[in-house]
Design a protein around this motif. Structure first.
Motif, mmCIF file in Angstrom:
data_model
loop_
_atom_site.group_PDB
_atom_site.id
_atom_site.type_symbol
_atom_site.label_atom_id
_atom_site.label_comp_id
_atom_site.label_asym_id
_atom_site.label_seq_id
_atom_site.Cartn_x
_atom_site.Cartn_y
_atom_site.Cartn_z
ATOM 1 N N LEU A 97 0.845 -1.190 0.000
ATOM 2 C CA LEU A 97 0.000 0.000 0.000
ATOM 3 C C LEU A 97 0.885 1.246 0.000
ATOM 4 N N VAL A 98 0.621 2.158 -0.943
ATOM 5 C CA VAL A 98 1.405 3.382 -1.062
ATOM 6 C C VAL A 98 0.665 4.571 -0.489
ATOM 7 N N GLU A 99 -0.636 4.645 -0.748
ATOM 8 C CA GLU A 99 -1.428 5.779 -0.272
ATOM 9 C C GLU A 99 -2.837 5.308 0.060
ATOM 10 N N CYS A 100 -3.364 5.842 1.156
ATOM 11 C CA CYS A 100 -4.739 5.525 1.577
ATOM 12 C C CYS A 100 -5.335 6.778 2.206
ATOM 13 N N ARG A 101 -6.374 7.322 1.590
ATOM 14 C CA ARG A 101 -7.005 8.515 2.151
ATOM 15 C C ARG A 101 -8.454 8.623 1.702
ATOM 16 N N LEU A 142 -17.643 5.058 -0.642
ATOM 17 C CA LEU A 142 -17.962 4.794 0.759
ATOM 18 C C LEU A 142 -19.464 4.808 1.006
ATOM 19 N N ALA A 143 -20.231 5.366 0.068
ATOM 20 C CA ALA A 143 -21.683 5.274 0.184
ATOM 21 C C ALA A 143 -22.140 3.838 -0.028
ATOM 22 N N SER A 144 -21.462 3.123 -0.915
ATOM 23 C CA SER A 144 -21.801 1.727 -1.190
ATOM 24 C C SER A 144 -21.075 0.760 -0.276
ATOM 25 N N VAL A 145 -19.842 1.121 0.114
ATOM 26 C CA VAL A 145 -19.010 0.212 0.922
ATOM 27 C C VAL A 145 -18.462 0.967 2.134
ATOM 28 N N PRO A 146 -19.312 1.373 3.083
ATOM 29 C CA PRO A 146 -18.830 2.160 4.229
ATOM 30 C C PRO A 146 -17.811 1.421 5.087
ATOM 31 N N GLU A 147 -17.890 0.077 5.124
ATOM 32 C CA GLU A 147 -16.963 -0.688 5.952
ATOM 33 C C GLU A 147 -15.531 -0.613 5.450
ATOM 34 N N ALA A 148 -15.352 -0.198 4.189
ATOM 35 C CA ALA A 148 -13.993 -0.086 3.650
ATOM 36 C C ALA A 148 -13.189 0.984 4.381
ATOM 37 N N ALA A 149 -13.872 1.977 4.960
ATOM 38 C CA ALA A 149 -13.172 3.058 5.659
ATOM 39 C C ALA A 149 -12.393 2.539 6.861
ATOM 40 N N ASP A 150 -12.849 1.450 7.461
ATOM 41 C CA ASP A 150 -12.194 0.904 8.650
ATOM 42 C C ASP A 150 -11.340 -0.314 8.355
ATOM 43 N N SER A 152 -8.207 -2.564 6.943
ATOM 44 C CA SER A 152 -6.768 -2.386 6.805
ATOM 45 C C SER A 152 -6.311 -3.035 5.498
ATOM 46 N N PHE A 153 -5.711 -2.223 4.634
ATOM 47 C CA PHE A 153 -5.235 -2.736 3.354
ATOM 48 C C PHE A 153 -3.709 -2.809 3.315
ATOM 49 N N ASP A 154 -3.107 -2.778 4.482
ATOM 50 C CA ASP A 154 -1.661 -2.895 4.559
ATOM 51 C C ASP A 154 -1.280 -4.356 4.336
#
Length: 233
Positions: A97-101, A142-150, A152-154
């Motif tokens: 993972l390079v960037e996550c925001r 995030l409207a369709s996949v709100p759980e993605a905000a929490d 970890s994609f590291d």
């Protein structure tokens, strides 16, 4: 012993595939084929029906029968799990993972994906045996996949995570060729202009966008294969 029906199919098919009968050429009418093969109309009709099912001829009411023209194939590609693809090649897979925001949508295409919400931007690199295979730029609604905000994609591929957590109903894929430039070349560790296979894909769940991804694969290390034929499904 070959049946008469199979003989008719075989001979006409051979003439088409060899170019003796060119694309768009008119075939003899049924009465002429009946005389040529000394058979009934039913036998001729059965043979022509088989050739039509194979895509070799085009039967038109009141116009006649013509050799089919080559068709442009539309390739329906499944959504791959790169971790499984790399493992199937006997290589060790990893994702960096390079960037996550989280950010607002910045243009019309992103707003169409995001709906009323924001997007999660995930940029990273897929590795095979420790070496870069593909640079990935991904947006998740995030409207369709709100759980993605929490999540970890590291070390975890966002594409693999989505395949296992979010059902999709429709996908659109675009394939192109381009040279690696700027940050993409840096992430892949190659010189600017190195040939890449570029795949862009958008997925939806119903009318709601799920994700958009752009992947730059090193052209020397990745390809797409599709097989076609008259009887292929």
């Amino acid at each position: 012993m070959t049946s008469l029906h199979a003989r008719i199919v075989g001979e006409i098919e051979a003439d088409i595939l060899s170019g003796v009968l060119a694309a768009g050429a008119r075939l003899p009418v049924e009465q002429e084929l009946m005389r040529r093969y000394d058979c009934s109309r039913m036998t001729v009709s059965k043979a022509l029906g088989e050739l039509a099912r194979r895509g070799l001829i085009d039967r038109r009411k009141r116009a006649g029968t013509f050799v089919g023209r080559p068709r442009v194939h539309s390739v329906v590609l499944d959504i791959p799990d790169l971790a499984q693809e790399v493992a199937a090649r006997g290589q060790a897979y990893a994702y960096r993972l390079v960037e996550c925001r989280i950010r607002p949508a910045s243009d019309a295409a992103e707003r169409a994906l995001a709906g009323a919400g924001k997007v999660l931007q995930l940029d990273g690199v897929h590795l095979a045996d420790g070496l870069p295979l593909a640079a990935e730029e991904r947006l998740v609604s995030l409207a369709s996949v709100p759980e993605a905000a929490d999540a970890s994609f590291d070390g975890v591929s966002p594409g693999g995570w989505l395949l296992h957590h979010v059902p999709w109903t429709e996908a659109e894929t675009r394939i192109a060729a381009d040279g690696a430039r700027g940050v993409i070349a840096e992430r892949l560790g190659v010189e600017a202009g190195t040939p890449c296979l570029v795949i862009e894909r958008t997925t939806w769940r119903g009318d709601a966008g799920v994700t958009f991804v752009r992947q730059h694969f090193l052209g020397a290390h990745y390809d797409l294969v599709a097989r076609f034929g008259p009887g292929a499904r």
